[in-house]
Design a protein around this motif. Sequence first.
Motif, PDB file in Angstrom:
ATOM      1  N   LEU A 329       0.849  -1.184   0.000  1.00 45.55           N
ATOM      2  CA  LEU A 329       0.000   0.000   0.000  1.00 45.55           C
ATOM      3  C   LEU A 329       0.885   1.235   0.000  1.00 45.55           C
ATOM      4  CD1 LEU A 329      -2.522  -1.008   2.828  1.00 45.55           C
ATOM      5  CD2 LEU A 329      -2.894  -1.195   0.372  1.00 45.55           C
ATOM      6  N   THR A 330       0.376   2.316  -0.538  1.00 44.06           N
ATOM      7  CA  THR A 330       1.059   3.602  -0.446  1.00 44.06           C
ATOM      8  C   THR A 330       0.312   4.470   0.545  1.00 44.06           C
ATOM      9  OG1 THR A 330       1.852   3.466  -2.724  1.00 44.06           O
ATOM     10  CG2 THR A 330       1.827   5.643  -1.704  1.00 44.06           C
ATOM     11  N   ALA A 331       1.025   4.987   1.534  1.00 44.26           N
ATOM     12  CA  ALA A 331       0.396   5.766   2.598  1.00 44.26           C
ATOM     13  C   ALA A 331       1.151   7.073   2.798  1.00 44.26           C
ATOM     14  CB  ALA A 331       0.373   4.965   3.897  1.00 44.26           C
ATOM     15  N   LEU A 350      -2.263   1.821  10.274  1.00 43.83           N
ATOM     16  CA  LEU A 350      -2.846   2.485   9.103  1.00 43.83           C
ATOM     17  C   LEU A 350      -4.219   3.044   9.431  1.00 43.83           C
ATOM     18  CD1 LEU A 350      -1.952  -0.109   6.322  1.00 43.83           C
ATOM     19  CD2 LEU A 350      -0.684   1.952   6.953  1.00 43.83           C
ATOM     20  N   ARG A 351      -4.474   4.243   8.913  1.00 43.80           N
ATOM     21  CA  ARG A 351      -5.801   4.850   8.988  1.00 43.80           C
ATOM     22  C   ARG A 351      -6.297   5.101   7.568  1.00 43.80           C
ATOM     23  NH1 ARG A 351      -5.593  10.092  11.238  1.00 43.80           N
ATOM     24  NH2 ARG A 351      -3.306  10.090  11.329  1.00 43.80           N
ATOM     25  N   PHE A 352      -7.516   4.669   7.303  1.00 38.63           N
ATOM     26  CA  PHE A 352      -8.095   4.826   5.980  1.00 38.63           C
ATOM     27  C   PHE A 352      -9.088   5.984   6.024  1.00 38.63           C
ATOM     28  CE2 PHE A 352      -6.523   0.580   6.297  1.00 38.63           C
ATOM     29  CZ  PHE A 352      -6.016   0.277   5.036  1.00 38.63           C
ATOM     30  N   SER A 353      -8.781   7.060   5.308  1.00 48.08           N
ATOM     31  CA  SER A 353      -9.610   8.255   5.336  1.00 48.08           C
ATOM     32  C   SER A 353      -9.990   8.647   3.915  1.00 48.08           C
ATOM     33  CB  SER A 353      -8.851   9.407   6.005  1.00 48.08           C
ATOM     34  OG  SER A 353      -7.765   9.831   5.186  1.00 48.08           O
ATOM     35  N   SER A 372       5.211  -2.689  20.353  1.00 43.51           N
ATOM     36  CA  SER A 372       4.898  -1.980  19.111  1.00 43.51           C
ATOM     37  C   SER A 372       4.359  -2.915  18.035  1.00 43.51           C
ATOM     38  CB  SER A 372       6.143  -1.267  18.587  1.00 43.51           C
ATOM     39  OG  SER A 372       7.146  -2.199  18.195  1.00 43.51           O
ATOM     40  N   CYS A 373       4.501  -4.222  18.239  1.00 41.82           N
ATOM     41  CA  CYS A 373       4.056  -5.186  17.226  1.00 41.82           C
ATOM     42  C   CYS A 373       2.637  -5.701  17.483  1.00 41.82           C
ATOM     43  CB  CYS A 373       5.008  -6.378  17.171  1.00 41.82           C
ATOM     44  SG  CYS A 373       6.701  -5.951  16.701  1.00 41.82           S
ATOM     45  N   ILE A 374       2.063  -5.368  18.604  1.00 44.16           N
ATOM     46  CA  ILE A 374       0.756  -5.924  18.951  1.00 44.16           C
ATOM     47  C   ILE A 374      -0.327  -5.389  18.023  1.00 44.16           C
ATOM     48  CG2 ILE A 374      -1.032  -6.013  20.739  1.00 44.16           C
ATOM     49  CD1 ILE A 374       1.244  -6.130  22.801  1.00 44.16           C
ATOM     50  N   SER A 375      -0.354  -4.089  17.804  1.00 47.72           N
ATOM     51  CA  SER A 375      -1.397  -3.485  16.971  1.00 47.72           C
ATOM     52  C   SER A 375      -0.858  -2.996  15.640  1.00 47.72           C
ATOM     53  CB  SER A 375      -2.066  -2.327  17.717  1.00 47.72           C
ATOM     54  OG  SER A 375      -1.109  -1.379  18.156  1.00 47.72           O
ATOM     55  N   VAL A 376       0.279  -3.521  15.212  1.00 48.12           N
ATOM     56  CA  VAL A 376       0.868  -3.103  13.944  1.00 48.12           C
ATOM     57  C   VAL A 376       0.013  -3.595  12.776  1.00 48.12           C
ATOM     58  CG1 VAL A 376       2.350  -5.150  13.753  1.00 48.12           C
ATOM     59  CG2 VAL A 376       3.001  -3.044  12.599  1.00 48.12           C
ATOM     60  N   ASP A 377      -0.173  -2.733  11.778  1.00 47.27           N
ATOM     61  CA  ASP A 377      -0.889  -3.101  10.555  1.00 47.27           C
ATOM     62  C   ASP A 377       0.052  -3.364   9.396  1.00 47.27           C
ATOM     63  OD1 ASP A 377      -3.529  -2.698  11.617  1.00 47.27           O
ATOM     64  OD2 ASP A 377      -3.216  -0.544  11.415  1.00 47.27           O
ATOM     65  N   ALA A 378       1.194  -2.670   9.403  1.00 44.76           N
ATOM     66  CA  ALA A 378       2.072  -2.724   8.234  1.00 44.76           C
ATOM     67  C   ALA A 378       3.489  -2.358   8.628  1.00 44.76           C
ATOM     68  CB  ALA A 378       1.563  -1.762   7.151  1.00 44.76           C
ATOM     69  N   ARG A 395       5.975   3.503   1.019  1.00 40.90           N
ATOM     70  CA  ARG A 395       5.494   2.165   0.668  1.00 40.90           C
ATOM     71  C   ARG A 395       5.348   1.338   1.942  1.00 40.90           C
ATOM     72  NH1 ARG A 395       8.210  -2.727  -1.053  1.00 40.90           N
ATOM     73  NH2 ARG A 395      10.219  -1.637  -0.851  1.00 40.90           N
ATOM     74  N   CYS A 396       4.192   0.692   2.091  1.00 40.19           N
ATOM     75  CA  CYS A 396       3.908  -0.099   3.283  1.00 40.19           C
ATOM     76  C   CYS A 396       3.586  -1.531   2.904  1.00 40.19           C
ATOM     77  CB  CYS A 396       2.724   0.496   4.060  1.00 40.19           C
ATOM     78  SG  CYS A 396       3.036   2.148   4.733  1.00 40.19           S
ATOM     79  N   LEU A 397       4.193  -2.468   3.611  1.00 39.60           N
ATOM     80  CA  LEU A 397       3.868  -3.889   3.451  1.00 39.60           C
ATOM     81  C   LEU A 397       2.770  -4.233   4.440  1.00 39.60           C
ATOM     82  CD1 LEU A 397       7.491  -5.342   3.213  1.00 39.60           C
ATOM     83  CD2 LEU A 397       5.981  -4.594   1.347  1.00 39.60           C
ATOM     84  N   TRP A 398       1.630  -4.611   3.905  1.00 40.42           N
ATOM     85  CA  TRP A 398       0.443  -4.876   4.725  1.00 40.42           C
ATOM     86  C   TRP A 398       0.563  -6.275   5.315  1.00 40.42           C
ATOM     87  CZ3 TRP A 398      -5.253  -4.422   2.564  1.00 40.42           C
ATOM     88  CH2 TRP A 398      -6.130  -4.271   3.638  1.00 40.42           C
ATOM     89  N   LEU A 399       0.551  -6.371   6.630  1.00 41.30           N
ATOM     90  CA  LEU A 399       0.750  -7.650   7.313  1.00 41.30           C
ATOM     91  C   LEU A 399      -0.567  -8.399   7.392  1.00 41.30           C
ATOM     92  CD1 LEU A 399       3.184  -6.583  10.175  1.00 41.30           C
ATOM     93  CD2 LEU A 399       3.684  -7.243   7.810  1.00 41.30           C
ATOM     94  N   GLN A 400      -0.919  -9.045   6.299  1.00 45.42           N
ATOM     95  CA  GLN A 400      -2.158  -9.821   6.239  1.00 45.42           C
ATOM     96  C   GLN A 400      -1.906 -11.227   6.729  1.00 45.42           C
ATOM     97  OE1 GLN A 400      -3.773  -9.575   2.248  1.00 45.42           O
ATOM     98  NE2 GLN A 400      -4.973  -7.799   2.817  1.00 45.42           N
TER      99      GLN A 400
END
Length: 401
Positions: A329-331, A350-353, A372-378, A395-400
């Motif tokens: 993703l690009t943020a 990440l916040r989606f607005s 810091s890894c508990i609520s990490v999104d990317a 550039r963000c790597l989304w941790l799916q």
Amino acid sequence: MAELQPISAALEALLADVSLVGTESVPLEAAAGRVLAEAVTAQLDVPPFDNSAMDGYALRASDAGKWLPISQRIAAGSPAAPLAEGSCARIFTGGEIPPGADCVVMQERVEVADNQALMPTDIPSGDNIRLQGRDVRRGQPLLAAGERLEAAALGHLAGQGVTVVSVRRRPRVALLSTGDEIIDPGTPLKPGQLYNSNRPMLKRLLETFGAEVVQLVSVPDDFDQTVALLTNAAADADVVVSTGGVSVGEEDHVKAALESLGQLDMWKLAIRPGKPLALGRLPREDGSEARFVGLPGNPVSGFVGAWLFLRPLMGALLGCSALNALPTLTASANFTTQTGPRQHYMRVALRFSEAGIIADAFEDQNSGVLSSCISVDALAVIDPHQQVEKGTLVRCLWLQR
């Protein structure tokens, strides 16, 4: 000092000559999360017959606007008789469309009296009918090999009547924790000791990536014992993962043990966190090899290294392309930073607005701050020697999972 190796070179070395793991057959109800070993071809049309998309009345569109006698009642799962001329059929969602009918009108639009139904005037042919084979046609590809069997794919197979499915067996992983100072929870801490936070974290991540953890081993700070435990792990696993012991300290024996037994492919990466990460291979008696990934002991380095290296390695072993690369993703950065000679992987939420995606960096990016890894999104990827200001696109790597 040895030159730091780029991440791309490390991934290339890690995934070179990877062989797929074997296959096994499992019941469909036990196949969730598994990776399909063989392509599946549809044996049935889905749906298998024309059926109603709602509760209402089946009729010929040419009879719209008329009072029609209700000649039959069709519930889901009941066979339908041919529709008598000049009549309609009471029908329920999923019910078979009777031969002769070409549309369904919802019950709310119909007036009923004395077993007669007054149809509205505007009913197009084909309205509210789910046609046979609309979803799947018999003989067409249903699922490709390498598909990870999540909810929809499992439903797709069940819709074909499949009860047993051929999947890749889970890659077997031995997880080794090094260091005399690292002990398991449940034992009172002595001065200088730490509880093993890496083991449960990495075990869960490996299982999420499709692996089976077959060994959980504590490795003392002793070269000979390290050699023996690595040898035993390689004999039992496809992949050996260690935490700690790959730096340059006098008590860091894993790298030296690996080199004495097998092959060190890569060491010291241009990455933050996780520079002292080692990649290699351990031989087995039959001439084959186990892959080796030596993660740093700091828990954040292990967390980041698992996503960057263990996930694609499991994907290669399973033949599952969905695991090979994280979605990107690009943020817009809501932080400032300055990088040095290493590529930085920053933990962000990440916040989606309406204005786009915003990346909020956790304030403390130290490699020991596991919170810091508990609520990490990317992971925001910041190239070496970069200045990032608020509003910079990153550039963000989304941790799916």
